[in-house]
Design an enzyme around this catalytic site. Structure first.
Site, PDB file in Angstrom:
ATOM      1  N   GLU A 272       0.825  -1.215   0.000  1.00  0.00           N
ATOM      2  CA  GLU A 272       0.000   0.000   0.000  1.00  0.00           C
ATOM      3  C   GLU A 272       0.860   1.268   0.000  1.00  0.00           C
ATOM      4  O   GLU A 272       0.633   2.197   0.771  1.00  0.00           O
ATOM      5  CB  GLU A 272      -0.958  -0.005   1.192  1.00  0.00           C
ATOM      6  CG  GLU A 272      -1.937  -1.168   1.142  1.00  0.00           C
ATOM      7  CD  GLU A 272      -3.005  -1.144   2.228  1.00  0.00           C
ATOM      8  OE1 GLU A 272      -2.751  -0.591   3.306  1.00  0.00           O
ATOM      9  OE2 GLU A 272      -4.090  -1.691   1.981  1.00  0.00           O
ATOM     10  N   ASP A 345      -8.285  -8.998   3.862  1.00  0.00           N
ATOM     11  CA  ASP A 345      -8.065  -7.909   4.815  1.00  0.00           C
ATOM     12  C   ASP A 345      -9.130  -7.869   5.910  1.00  0.00           C
ATOM     13  O   ASP A 345     -10.037  -7.031   5.846  1.00  0.00           O
ATOM     14  CB  ASP A 345      -8.052  -6.564   4.045  1.00  0.00           C
ATOM     15  CG  ASP A 345      -7.557  -5.417   4.893  1.00  0.00           C
ATOM     16  OD1 ASP A 345      -7.048  -5.669   5.986  1.00  0.00           O
ATOM     17  OD2 ASP A 345      -7.677  -4.263   4.448  1.00  0.00           O
ATOM     18  N   GLU A 373     -12.587  -2.305  12.039  1.00  0.00           N
ATOM     19  CA  GLU A 373     -12.577  -1.558  10.774  1.00  0.00           C
ATOM     20  C   GLU A 373     -13.706  -2.003   9.853  1.00  0.00           C
ATOM     21  O   GLU A 373     -14.347  -1.177   9.208  1.00  0.00           O
ATOM     22  CB  GLU A 373     -11.224  -1.762  10.073  1.00  0.00           C
ATOM     23  CG  GLU A 373     -11.176  -1.165   8.673  1.00  0.00           C
ATOM     24  CD  GLU A 373      -9.835  -1.373   7.966  1.00  0.00           C
ATOM     25  OE1 GLU A 373      -8.903  -1.921   8.578  1.00  0.00           O
ATOM     26  OE2 GLU A 373      -9.738  -0.971   6.793  1.00  0.00           O
TER      27      GLU A 373
HETATM   28  C1  GCV Z   1      -2.498   0.333   8.502  1.00  0.00           C
HETATM   29  C2  GCV Z   1      -6.020  -2.150   5.512  1.00  0.00           C
HETATM   30  C3  GCV Z   1      -6.450  -0.916   6.247  1.00  0.00           C
HETATM   31  C4  GCV Z   1      -5.315   0.089   6.346  1.00  0.00           C
HETATM   32  C5  GCV Z   1      -4.137  -0.618   7.038  1.00  0.00           C
HETATM   33  C6  GCV Z   1      -3.760  -1.831   6.203  1.00  0.00           C
HETATM   34  C7  GCV Z   1      -2.642  -2.633   6.828  1.00  0.00           C
HETATM   35  O1  GCV Z   1      -5.796  -1.869   4.164  1.00  0.00           O
HETATM   36  O2  GCV Z   1      -7.547  -0.350   5.590  1.00  0.00           O
HETATM   37  O3  GCV Z   1      -5.749   1.182   7.101  1.00  0.00           O
HETATM   38  O4  GCV Z   1      -3.043   0.239   7.201  1.00  0.00           O
HETATM   39  O5  GCV Z   1      -4.858  -2.679   6.094  1.00  0.00           O
HETATM   40  O6  GCV Z   1      -2.952  -3.588   7.517  1.00  0.00           O
HETATM   41  O7  GCV Z   1      -1.486  -2.299   6.630  1.00  0.00           O
END
Ligand code: GCV
Length: 681
Positions: A272, A345, A373
């Site tokens: 990411e 995720d 989340e």
């Molecule tokens: C900390 C998901 C979440 C992100 C998070 C990522 C990760 O994509 O939406 O906020 O980033 O996981 O675990 O690195």
């Protein structure tokens, strides 16, 4: 009432109100201080002069109302690791541990028994040795005190005040963690700011580490792979460049000079948008090993995350395996590959991550998400122990039957190597720590399972209810049922039958199966996952589709490949099926989807009724706050059901069965909803 009288009354009453205000801040630690008369009748002793052992004595002296207790260190009892042995009768209890922290854990176990109404006067004999060596919380806290995916207010860490001022909450936090056996915390977000490694932040981190030490908690940090560029002024962060290695070695030496028991680093690399070794054509193993070598002389560890995926044509669910499986056996002994419980995720339900069955020659650990989340933030009551257990108990068959994820990570097949488990914290500065009073149960349950992954969701829920509310059976039984049902209820009203990632873009609260952001990454779009069309719905991950099933060992691969044997809870994760496909109970897929969503709504509404009947057992504040949140949850459940069914109906062109509650919304109205929620709060 005349004014002066009213004011006097207010002045007299206010301190009392504050004293008895039930804001949830005490968590599950609601011990009553013992009266002097009781404390004079029994002795709590230890010969150890260790600070942690003294703390154990203090906790019992303050709160234990039972018989005499002796806390004994016995260095010979190596097999106990940081656990304990408790033996005793009505006169005297002895807690034996190899390490001082074992005495503290033993003390908390005694207090937990007392608080849950267990009779400690009987003969007792039991041994507890933790399932994992490192039982870790990952905070996704940024240095500006926002918390990524945090729903309980700002970060606990008051960086501006540190290291000189220490909030009383730091110690309360450490105590709560120690009471469930959590012994490691990563203070900052995996999307890490390089600033955390500057001298001034290291001093701040040291202040926390010094405070947590007595509670057996080691501090770790998330590090940014580009730190040598940003802080060191080097031209790159290539892990094979000697200057880069030298920079890390010096930085690590600087940290250990301040914090001799520093735990190590957690790294999110090439994921990411984060920098990583692949920026220089190096592998994840080369990146991880470079850092592992730097911390090795000090006994440090590297947790290297396997959460990697890119917008390529390969199914996102396959990418971490594709990347990491060929690296198996290449990681240093002090690296642990940290793998999310599922391959995408933290969805409400995912099959276990196939990497758990593939990394036989590497240390690996599970990462759970305690913060919700994808499960209604801190608005929805969703007890997560069943989700955690589902992964831990899943059989990878990597070494034949009963190679569960728990056994693949707890050292069963790799004796002698360090073991670990991580959970992304749901903690913030809210008075009740977690936003929802019942979200405290998820912090508690994570800790208890990290300590002993064989505990049942049911037993943990019961403990937590008794500790946090009351031992009244009339309260414990219905609340336990509600908690145990809650995860499946949420799956039903959000994403039943293996549907996944059909959330609103970015903030992930609420449904958006139609979601499509012009120019956005396909693998962040709901349509990528549900593939709904006039023919059917679901992601074909069998040999005729992405073939993600091939990443699982037999017989799991076979089982998932065939819609007849695939667990129905995962059906649309692995299969694209016609709307009229017959499910196991003979319903068409479309009807079954309607029934599941409707069932979820009815269950969420029933939670409200259950809670309403329990008013007399709960203090007014917590009762009202939970009641208000359950209302939001039930309304959100209807929103989910209407949004997903009305949208999918545009493809299925089939009627919603008459026994299902009619949608109360119009699709066009739901599609206009744009919540103004920031990515982090
Ligand atoms: C900390 C998901 C979440 C992100 C998070 C990522 C990760 O994509 O939406 O906020 O980033 O996981 O675990 O690195």
């Amino acid at each position: 009432m005349n004014k002066p009288y009213f004011l006097t009354l207010l002045i007299v009453l206010l301190p009392l109100v504050t004293l008895f205000a039930e804001d949830g801040s005490q968590l599950w630690l609601r011990y009553q201080r013992v009266a002097p008369a009781v404390s004079q009748q029994r002795t709590i002793v230890t010969k150890s002069t260790d600070e942690t052992a003294k703390l154990a004595v203090q906790e019992l002296a303050d709160y234990w109302v039972g018989q005499d207790v002796e806390l004994k260190l016995d260095a010979q009892q190596k097999q106990l690791k940081d656990g304990f042995h408790i033996q005793g009768d009505s006169k005297r209890i002895t807690v034996i541990a190899q390490q001082p922290i074992g005495l503290l854990y033993g003390a908390y176990r005694l207090l937990q028994w007392q608080q849950t109404g267990k009779n400690t006067a009987d003969k007792i004999e039991l041994t507890e040795i933790p399932s994992f060596d490192i039982r870790m919380l990952n905070h996704w806290d940024n240095l500006d005190r926002t918390v990524e995916r945090g729903y309980a207010g700002h970060s606990l860490w008051l960086w501006d005040e540190l290291p000189h001022q220490l909030s009383p909450r730091y110690e309360q936090y450490a105590r709560a963690n120690a009471s469930v056996g959590i012994n490691a915390v990563v203070l900052n977000n995996v999307n890490a700011s390089p600033q955390i490694l500057t001298p001034s932040y290291i001093h701040k981190v040291k202040a926390l580490a010094d405070l947590f030490r007595r509670y057996g908690i080691k501090v770790y940090l998330s590090a940014n792979f580009s730190s040598p560029i940003v802080l060191g002024g080097l031209p790159d962060s290539d892990p094979l460049r000697p200057e880069v290695q030298g920079w890390w070695a010096a930085k690590v030496t600087e940290i250990y000079a301040q914090i001799p028991d520093f735990g190590g680093f957690l790294i999110k690399a090439n994921s990411e948008g984060q920098p990583g070794p692949q920026d220089y054509g190096r592998s994840h193993a080369e990146g991880a090993n470079m850092l592992a070598d730097a911390v090795k002389p000090f006994g440090g560890m590297i947790m290297w995350r396997a959460f990697v995926y890119n917008p390529t044509s390969e199914d996102r669910a396959k990418q971490a395996y594709t990347e990491f499986e060929p690296l198996d056996g290449q990681f240093r002994d002090n690296v642990i590959v940290q793998i999310k419980n599922g391959a995408i995720d933290f969805q409400p339900r995912e099959p276990f991550h196939p990497l758990f069955g593939a990394m036989k020659q590497s240390n690996q650990m599970v990462e759970f998400q305690i913060t919700q989340e994808y499960l209604g933030f801190s608005n929805h009551l969703v007890y997560l122990a069943p989700l955690f257990k589902e992964t831990l108990d899943a059989d990878t068959y990597a070494h034949g039957p009963v190679s569960t994820v728990a056994k693949m990570t707890d050292g069963t097949f790799r004796p002698g190597f360090k073991t670990a488990i991580a959970g992304v914290a749901n903690i913030g500065e809210d008075a009740n720590w977690t936003g929802h009073h019942f979200a405290q149960a998820n912090w508690y349950a994570y800790g208890r399972l990290a300590w002993n992954h064989q505990l049942s969701s049911e037993d943990i829920a019961e403990e937590w209810i008794r500790l946090s509310f009351t031992n009244e059976e009339a309260f414990v039984a219905p609340v336990k049922d509600l908690m145990l049902a809650s995860r499946e209820t949420a799956v039903n009203y959000m994403m039943p039958l293996g549907l996944h990632h059909i959330f609103a873009f970015d903030h992930h609260y609420g449904p958006e199966p139609w979601g499509d952001v012009a120019g956005g990454r396909p693998d962040w779009m709901p349509w990528y996952y549900h593939n709904a069309d006039v023919n059917g719905v679901g992601f074909d991950r069998t040999a005729s589709g992405s073939n993600a099933v091939a990443q699982y060992h037999e017989p799991v691969q076979q089982q998932y490949s065939d819609p007849k044997t695939c667990p129905e809870t995962l059906l649309l994760w692995f299969h694209h099926l016609p709307w009229l496909h017959k499910t196991q109970n003979g319903n068409t897929l479309w009807d079954e989807l309607c029934f599941r969503y409707d069932g979820g709504v009815q269950e969420a509404e029933a939670f409200e009724n259950t809670w309403d009947q329990l008013e007399k057992y709960v203090d007014t504040e917590r009762f009202a706050e939970v009641q208000a949140k359950l209302k939001i949850q039930a309304q959100d459940a209807v929103w989910w059901k209407d949004a997903v069914l009305l949208y999918f109906q545009t493809f299925s062109n089939l009627p919603i069965p008459s026994s299902v509650e009619k949608p109360v919304h119009q699709l066009e109205d739901l599609q206009k909803i744009k919540l103004d929620l920031k990515h982090h709060n």
